[in-house]
Design a protein around this motif. Structure first.
Motif, short mmCIF file in Angstrom:
data_model
loop_
_atom_site.label_atom_id
_atom_site.label_comp_id
_atom_site.label_asym_id
_atom_site.label_seq_id
_atom_site.Cartn_x
_atom_site.Cartn_y
_atom_site.Cartn_z
N ASP A 122 7.26 -7.98 12.68
CA ASP A 122 5.89 -8.38 12.41
C ASP A 122 5.07 -7.11 12.18
N GLY A 175 1.83 -8.58 7.87
CA GLY A 175 2.52 -9.85 8.12
C GLY A 175 4.01 -9.62 8.28
N THR A 232 6.75 -6.65 2.88
CA THR A 232 6.63 -8.10 2.95
C THR A 232 7.47 -8.70 1.82
N ASP A 244 5.67 -15.36 10.49
CA ASP A 244 6.08 -14.25 11.36
C ASP A 244 7.56 -14.39 11.70
#
Length: 263
Positions: free
Chosen positions: A15, A19, A187, A218
């Protein structure tokens, strides 16, 4: 038609500030398989991944065999390969005490590095490393995620099981593999945006699994929701169209290959 080699690959997750992030390696150009492509840590099963002496906590090889639709020996090899390759290529070890109550917090010291190098050289097996440290493999830290098989037309073929795992608390992924010239936490959306921009080529399994990660908020959600779809083996076919080349999956999903695949 060659028989595909069993392989394991790991979507290592954390995490981050933007994000959910996944650890990605850009394979060195000139590699015999997928040179220049962005991929996850992973690789082929090694004969010693089948060692029954490997200390083990969490779901048993029999339970993993049921998840992946394979025999128990293959399941043991795949889980051990996933843990071994993650340590070899990212410096992250999914292991802890034999009672399964904790995870080893730091594996970055010189003594750990010497053992990682011995693993790479095949002078040391995963079972021997764990026994020397009084540790056990933590199969409960892994989740089944996907199953891909290289198409029969390809000369180098792999039957690859994809796992998801959280970066253990206290450990850091390190750019330590000689098989990659770049390592990044990104991400899924950012990685796919670079793919579309032509700066981060990937093979279809990486593209598709990043797309599967995108909806998750997450790490906890990924682990709770794995696998994201039925674990049927996926083997794509390829189509050349006026707008480019496409990988076509058995369910009809089409993946545009922005950057040509390596020969």
């Amino acid at each position: 038609m060659s028989e595909p080699r069993q392989a394991a690959t790991v979507l290592l997750l954390r995490d981050g500030t933007p994000g959910l992030e996944v650890y990605l390696l850009r394979r060195t150009r000139g590699m015999p398989f997928a040179g220049g492509m962005t991929a996850y840590p992973g690789g082929g099963v090694d004969p010693r991944d089948a060692d029954v002496e490997t200390a083990w906590t969490g779901p048993t090889p029999a339970q993993w065999a049921e998840a992946f639709g394979c025999d128990e020996r293959t399941a043991r090899e795949l889980v051990c390969a996933a843990v071994r390759e993650t340590f070899e290529e990212a410096g992250v070890l999914l292991a802890g005490s034999a009672d399964g109550t904790d995870v080893v917090p730091d594996v970055s010291g010189d003594d750990w590095e010497a053992q990682r190098q011995a693993l790479l050289a095949r002078d040391l097996s995963l079972a021997e490393l764990l026994a020397d440290r009084g540790l056990a493999l933590r199969s409960d830290l892994l989740r089944p995620f996907a199953h891909w098989v290289t198409p029969p037309v390809e000369p180098r073929r792999y039957d690859t099981k994809f796992f998801a795992a959280a970066l253990p608390v206290g450990q850091e992924a390190r750019h330590v593999t000689g098989e990659a010239d770049e390592a990044s936490w990104l991400t899924p959306s950012a990685a796919l945006a670079e793919l579309r921009g032509g700066t981060r080529p990937m093979l279809p399994p990486t593209i598709h699994t990043l797309g599967q990660l995108e909806p998750f908020a997450d790490v906890a959600a990924v682990l709770a929701g794995s696998p994201p779809e039925s674990l049927q083996p996926i083997s794509p076919t390829f189509e050349d169209q006026p707008d480019g080349r496409w990988a076509v999956l058995p369910d009809g999903t089409r993946i545009r290959l922005v950057v040509p695949l390596p020969a």
